[in-house]
Every structure is written in C-alpha cells, then in structure tokens.
Scaffold this motif. Structure first.
Motif, PDB file in Angstrom:
ATOM      1  N   UNK A  93      14.393  55.470  16.816  1.00 46.11           N
ATOM      2  CA  UNK A  93      14.710  54.214  17.575  1.00 46.11           C
ATOM      3  C   UNK A  93      13.736  53.995  18.631  1.00 46.11           C
ATOM      4  N   UNK A 110      12.747  42.084  16.182  1.00 44.97           N
ATOM      5  CA  UNK A 110      12.591  43.508  15.973  1.00 44.97           C
ATOM      6  C   UNK A 110      14.158  44.157  15.443  1.00 44.97           C
ATOM      7  N   UNK A 111      15.292  43.327  16.149  1.00 44.42           N
ATOM      8  CA  UNK A 111      16.509  43.707  15.665  1.00 44.42           C
ATOM      9  C   UNK A 111      16.906  43.582  14.346  1.00 44.42           C
ATOM     10  N   UNK A 114      14.175  45.889  12.074  1.00 47.74           N
ATOM     11  CA  UNK A 114      14.584  47.482  12.271  1.00 47.74           C
ATOM     12  C   UNK A 114      15.766  47.734  11.558  1.00 47.74           C
ATOM     13  N   UNK A 115      17.028  46.744  11.768  1.00 49.07           N
ATOM     14  CA  UNK A 115      18.221  47.206  11.198  1.00 49.07           C
ATOM     15  C   UNK A 115      17.953  46.996   9.428  1.00 49.07           C
ATOM     16  N   UNK A 118      15.799  50.309   8.125  1.00 47.68           N
ATOM     17  CA  UNK A 118      16.528  51.384   8.423  1.00 47.68           C
ATOM     18  C   UNK A 118      17.669  51.583   7.356  1.00 47.68           C
ATOM     19  N   UNK A 119      18.377  50.496   7.114  1.00 45.34           N
ATOM     20  CA  UNK A 119      19.192  50.404   6.110  1.00 45.34           C
ATOM     21  C   UNK A 119      18.696  50.601   4.898  1.00 45.34           C
TER      22      UNK A 119
END
Ligand SMILES: Nc1ncnc2c1ncn2[C@@H]1O[C@H](COP(=O)(O)OP(=O)(O)O)[C@@H](O)[C@H]1O
Ligand SMILES: [Mg+2]
Lengths: 237, 543
Positions: A93, A110-111, A114-115, A118-119
C-alpha cells in the motif's frame, strides 16, 4: 500512439542490441513485440520508458518526443518491467501511495483504483505487508496495479505473463483488452507465441536487434502457416 | 579444513571488493583505495602520534608514562567493542548469504569460524589507527626493554579478541531471542544500540573517577586509574598494559600469558555460543510488517493520503533507509561516533570545552565534529547506490534528476542535523558552555555539513554501485572514503583561508564569519555543481 524512428542502441560500444528500429503502434491496438531471447525486446522497452538513452533515432509517445520532454512522456506511460524488483521494505500500500503521489493521482481517484485492482488481483489481504514477503507473481501484480493507477494512455509491459498464475494471467488479458477498448495504446513483449496469437491485433518480430516482420496476424499468416512456423523460419540463423 | 579455507577466501574477496562491481582495473584500483585511505587516515594517525608523544612528555617526569599504554589498550578495546557489534551484525545477520552457504557441504563450525575471522580482520584495521601510534610512541621513546617490540606486536594481535568475544556474547543471544518476533529488525537495531549505550554509560559513569583532578588532567586519569580498579571484566586490559610496561621479561611474559589465556577462553565461549545460537537466530522468514487485519482495516479510511511528489520521494527514501537495518546501523555509527565521543569528552572536561576564554576553539572543534558527521557520507555518498536494482522505479517516474537528488539530500542532511543537536547539547549540558557558543557551533557546523553532504552525493552520483542484492554492498565501498577525502579538502581550504586571515590580523569573530560564509559559498557552488550530473548523469545510469 508510440513511434520508433530508426532507434539504435548498443551496449558499451559492442554489437547493436537494437538496430535502426522503425515501428508505429496505434491507439486502441494490442501490439505484441516478439523475438527470441536476447533479441533486443527489453532494450527497446527500456528506451521507450526512459531507462536507457538511445544512441540514435527518435521515440515519440502520444506526440511527445522522449528525449525532448522526458517527464511529459513518462507521465503518459504505465510500465511493468520483466523483473519485479521493488522496494522490499515498503508495504504494498505504501508503494502504491508513493506512485500515486508522484503521478499526481488525487486521493479519491487513487482510493478507487487501488481498491478495485487489489481486489481483482486478490492482493488486498497482503496490501499491508512488506513487499519482501510477496511472491514473484504478487510483486508483478502489485507493479501492474501501480502502472494502472494514473490511467496512462500508453501501457508498456515486458514479458507480462511470465510468473503469473492462470487466473491472474486471464485477468491481465482482460485488463489489456479493456485498456485498448478505451482507446489506450498497449505495447508488450513476449516470447510465448500462443499469447500473441490469441491476443494481439498486430505483432512485430525482432531478431538480433533488427525488425524482421510486422503486421496483423492475418497478414503474417497469409499462406496459412502457423505463427510458430513463421517465427522459427524468420529467426533462423 | 579445506572447505573452511575456501569459504574464508571467498568471504575476504567479497569484503575487499570495493566500489562498483566489474569496474575492473584491479591493481590500479587497489592503489587508488590505498591512496585515499592514506589521505583520509594519515592526519588522524600522525595527529594521534603527536598528541600521545606530548602526553608521554607530560607523564614521564612523574614516572607515569606507562599510562599511555593503558589508554591504548582501554581505548582500543572500547573501539573494538563498539565496532564489533556492527561488524558482527553485518557479517552474521545482514549478509544474507546463509541460503547460499547452508546447502554447501560446510560444517556450521566452518561458517561461524570464517565469519568471525573476517570480523577480526576488520577489527585489526579499525583499532590499529589508535593503538599503533601509541605503541610506537612508547617504543620510540625507549621506555620498554628489548622484549617490548615483539610483545607489543603480540598484544596488538590479542587485543581485539576479548572485546569481540564480549560483543558476540551480546549479539548472539539478542538475535536468538528476537528471532520469533514480528518487529525483530527494529528490536535488533534498538537492542544493539541499547547495548552500546549501556556499555558507554558503565564505561564512563561508573568507572570514571570524578574526584580531584591531578597533574595530568582528568581525562588522562580515567585510563590510568582503571588499571587500579578490580572490575572483573576489565581486568585483562590492565594485564595487557602491565605486560608492556613491565621492567623484567619474565614478569612481562607472565602478564601477557594471563591476558592471552583469558582472551582465548572468552573467544572459545563466544564460538560455542555462536554455534549454538547463530543458526537458530538467523533462521525464519521475513517480518510480516503491519500484519493482516481484514479488508476494512487494511484499506480503511485515512490510508489514501496524498502528498506532493517531492514529499512522497523524501518519505520513500526515509522509509527504505530506516527499515533496512544495515543502512541504519552504518548511518548512525558513522554519524554519531564523533559527536558521542565529543559528548563524553565534554563531560569529563578539559577535552571538549576549554572554558570561557577559549570559546573560539570550542566553537571550531564542535563545528568540525558536526561537519565530519556529514563528511563520512554514510547517507550522502550511498544515496544513489542504495537504489540498486530498484533504480528503474525512480527513473521511470516523471520527476527530474534534480528532484530526485533534492530528496536524497534532505535525508542526508537529517543526520548531521541530529549530530549537531548532540554536539550542542554536549556543549550546554555536559560542558556548561553558554547557549550562545553552542548555537554558533551548530550554525557553523551545519553550514559546513551542507557542502560536505553535497560532495558525497555528487561522488555517488558519478560512480554509484548499483549491482547488488545484499544491501551491505550498497554502502560498503569507495565512495564514502572519497567523500571523506572531499571533506578533508574542504576543511583544509577553510583552515588555510582562516589561517591567512589570522596572519593578516583578523580577530576571532571575523574568522568565524569568514568560515561561515566560506561554507555557505561552497554549499552554493556544489549545489549548482550537483545540477549537471543530476540532469546528465542520472538519466543514463543503468542498474
Ligand atoms: N546491460 C547490458 N549490458 C550489455 N549487454 C546487454 C545488456 N542488456 C542486454 N544486453 C545484450 O543486448 C541484447 C538484447 O538484450 P535484451 O534487450 O535484454 O533482449 P530480450 O529482452 O529480447 O531477451 C542481448 O544480446 C544482451 O546480451
Ligand atoms: Mg527481455
């Protein structure tokens, strides 16, 4: 759009690793860069993303010349190297946040990115761990996530399928198609012909630094031979 | 025995391979290294010889000249103990070569023995800078008998063994008992630094007499009176000094044998401990970091803060640095060894702070200590090398070489800044100097640290060592030495200028102002000089 214009590079004055390469990759196409080991694929890609300086020739990324305005060119590119060497002491992270900061990706954007990534890659559980505990494939997926964060116009991947498990590899192909579907440019190298055959709109074959073939699958397979046969024939001594 | 020597040879080759790998030119490079070592080291060795020659002259009338021997032995062994912790950690735990060595047909004993031999060699090199000049002074002034020279050599050879064994007795259990913990890297760095702190506290508080100063100045007395103390662990130091000072050969031999026997006994003990604990302490995977706490906890609110690119770079540099134990150890030791010695010296008076009449000297010496904290270049002269194979990350970012270097400079200046605080505190708290003097020293020192750090950065940028997989390789090399040479040159130029002005009759205040401006000017010049390699050299670096 990516343009190579008579790009040349030799290491330490030795033989030319890349020799007068001229090539254009259009937006919206998946472009495969094929060649045997040591052909010059990685060298070409490193020049494209600004890791190596060409001895001669010009490279343009969406109209920006890489030697004239390297920073503007770099902003348009998302890049994943063949060896996923990355700061082992950061957590996944922290690394992603670092990349997002440098590419000026806002907090909300970005939130979300990224979320989602990554998922998709099933990395969420490991995101808080130091990268030194990641496997080869996990590092690759992390770097892929990092490369996608700033929604680059041009995605450059060096041997992206090596080291990925079947599910991740499938997912990567989806992501590649999606990227091009939105009008992005995709340039990736591989020596695995099956991947290129299934995925690419156009391919180029390079051997000992020289471009020896370039075109759509149909053009290359005009006489019904398989890509493998053509490849073996063209790259023979 | 064959595999043991093969391993030993390999380890030594590895340790002696300075600078960028594959840059060839074997003998010429070796000559360069020796030249640089001589340039950086000779002022120290010659200075120490002169100082102790003087001390000898002071002590001789009272018949106390043997005290210089005690100083050599006690000082040398203290140095070995401090560096021993670091060398042992480097050789045994941070080298990361166990996965390569374990599959080989080597006995555990061979591995431990070869690594200890390597550490011991490093100790001889380190300790010789202090001990050799003193032993020479005593021998040249002719106080010893005919047996002095061979005995001095023998004592020198045995000298580091005992404190090294003590370091081992600290390190191996520490590593063993932190092996299972999640934050073991942190524990280990903190633990070993704590051990150093405890050692220093014991060494300088409990053992140093604070009573009335005698003829020779109290700080010389510490070493001497120690020989009279019967604190078990340090008795052997007295034996070594007594052996050298003995007036009859039989007596000398007896003391030496006692000293050697105890040293060897402790070494064997250390070997046994190491054999027992090293492999278990080094085993186990990597720390898992923050640990897992479910999706909400990992990707929860507040995790996605945003920073400016430059701030992000500085944070990244800092995190990577402070999470790599060998970087931290190296950085802290190189930065703080002189400031801490200065603090201790100030505490014992007569060394650092010479009293209100000598404020000029005080400020100069204190500032010099701060400049040298930057001059060793543990952070600046390794800044580019530390990137190693990760250089591609920095290079593919849309940031200029100048921005990259600025971020590295910020981290590199953090260390002399901390050193400056230690020195200022030493002046005010330990020596009782006025705050104004401490502030002047701090300003002057930081002004000098700026060009020194930039010189280190330029040196590393021109010849970085990027080809490593063991982080120790990134920081071990030629560049730190070159940075030190550059600092010596910088200080030499400053001193020459100030000397000239002094001859012309400029007063103390004027000289300090000159030095301050000289440092600022060199800082500015080097700041501009850094721009060129940052924009030309950085883009063509290849990992
Ligand atoms: N850093 C380097 N120094 C010297 N030669 C190199 C270096 N990197 C690659 N080469 C040489 O350049 C040629 C092309 O290498 P590369 O671009 O890595 O090929 P590919 O990625 O197609 O396998 C090879 O002959 C290789 O040996
Ligand atoms: Mg390659």
């Amino acid at each position: 759009m990516i343009g190579f214009d008579r790009v040349t590079k030799s290491y330490d004055g030795g033989v030319r690793a890349v020799d007068e390469l001229t090539l254009t990759i259009h937006p919206g196409e998946i472009f495969g860069f094929l060649g045997p080991n040591g052909a010059g694929k990685t060298t070409t890609i490193k020049m494209l993303v600004g890791l190596l300086r060409p001895d001669g020739g010009r490279i343009t990324v969406s109209g920006v010349e890489t030697l004239q305005d390297p920073l503007a060119a770099k902003r348009k590119i998302g890049y994943v190297p063949d060896q996923p060497e990355v700061y082992e002491k950061l957590t996944g992270l922290e690394y992603l946040n670092f990349i997002a900061d440098v590419f000026l990706v806002g907090a909300d954007a970005r939130a979300r990115a990224i979320t989602r990534c990554l998922d998709q890659f099933e990395l969420t559980d490991a995101a808080g761990d130091r990268i030194q505990s990641y496997s080869h494939g996990m590092r690759q997926k992390l770097l892929l996530t990092a490369a996608l964060l700033h929604d680059p116009e041009v995605l450059v991947l060096d041997e992206p399928m090596v080291g990925l498990d079947p599910r991740s590899s499938h997912l990567l192909k989806e992501i590649m198609r999606e990227h091009c579907g939105r009008g992005g440019t995709l340039f990736f190298s591989t020596h695995v012909l099956e991947v290129a055959e299934k995925l690419c709109d156009r391919v180029a074959i390079i051997n000992r630094g020289r471009l020896i073939a370039c075109g759509t699958m149909e053009e290359l397979r005009a006489d019904g031979r398989s890509l493998e046969t053509i490849f073996l024939e063209l790259t023979e001594k | 025995m064959r595999p043991f020597f093969a391993l030993l040879k390999m380890l030594f080759k590895q340790a002696l391979r300075l600078g960028p790998a594959g840059s060839g030119g074997g003998s010429r490079r070796t000559a360069l290294v020796l030249l640089a070592l001589a340039t950086a080291g000779s002022p120290l060795v010659l200075g120490l010889y002169a100082v102790f020659n003087q001390v000898y002259t002071l002590l001789a009338p009272a018949g106390e000249q043997a005290a210089v021997l005690t100083m050599a032995v006690v000082g040398g062994q203290s140095i070995v103990l401090l560096f021993g912790l670091y060398y042992l950690l480097s050789a045994f735990y941070y080298a990361g070569d166990l996965p390569l060595l374990l599959p080989l047909p080597l006995r555990p004993r061979d591995i431990v023995g070869a690594k200890l031999a390597l550490v011991l060699a490093g100790e001889y090199l380190t300790v010789s800078a202090l001990v050799v000049p003193i032993f020479l002074v005593y021998g040249v002034r002719g106080a010893g008998g005919w047996w002095y020279w061979p005995l001095a050599l023998a004592v020198f050879l045995v000298l580091p063994v005992l404190p090294l064994a003590v370091s081992a007795v600290i390190i191996f259990p520490l590593m063993r008992f932190t092996a299972g913990s999640k934050n073991r890297e942190l524990f280990r760095v903190v633990g070993s630094l704590l051990a150093v702190a405890v050692y220093l506290a014991v060494r300088f508080s409990v053992l140093s007499p604070r009573e009335a100063p005698g003829r020779v100045g109290p700080w010389l007395r510490i070493g001497h009176t120690l020989s009279g103390l019967s604190w078990a662990a340090f008795l052997p130091q007295a034996w070594a000094a007594d052996a050298l000072a003995a007036t009859a050969p039989v007596r000398a031999l007896a003391y030496f044998l006692l000293f050697a026997a105890v040293s060897v006994f402790l070494l064997v003990l250390a070997l046994v401990l190491a054999g027992k604990w090293f492999f278990r302490g080094a085993a186990g995977g990597y720390g898992a970091g923050l640990g897992r706490g479910g999706r909400e906890k990992i990707l929860g609110r507040g995790v996605f803060g945003s920073r400016s690119p430059l701030a992000a770079l500085v944070f990244k540099e800092t995190r990577v640095f402070f999470r790599t134990p060998v970087f931290v150890m190296n950085g802290l030791i190189s930065t703080f060894i002189f400031p801490v010695m200065y603090f201790i010296g100030s505490r014992n008076r007569g060394w650092g702070y010479a009293g209100p009449g000598a404020w000029f000297t005080t400020v100069l010496v204190a500032a010099g200590v701060i400049v040298f904290a930057a001059g060793f270049g543990p952070v600046s002269a390794t800044a580019v090398s530390r990137e190693g194979k990760m250089l591609w990350v920095s290079k593919h970012l849309p940031l200029s070489g100048r921005e990259q270097m600025t971020a590295k400079l910020v981290l590199a200046l953090l260390f002399p800044l901390a050193a400056a605080v230690v020195v200022a505190l030493a002046l005010v708290l330990a020596a009782g100097a006025p705050v104004r003097d401490a502030f002047q020293a701090l300003l002057l020192g930081l002004a000098g640290a700026w060009p020194a750090a930039q010189a280190g950065l330029i040196i590393d940028l021109l010849h970085p060592n990027l080809d490593w997989s063991d982080p120790q390789r990134a920081i071990k090399g030629f560049n730190g030495l070159l940075a030190l040479v550059a600092t010596v040159v910088l200080l030499g130029a400053a001193a020459a200028g100030a000397g000239l002005l002094a001859v012309l009759g400029v007063g103390a205040v004027g000289l300090l102002a000159f030095l301050f401006l000289f440092f600022l000017l060199s800082g500015l010049v080097l700041f501009h000089a850094l721009g060129r390699p940052a924009e030309r050299r950085y883009p063509v670096l290849e990992a």
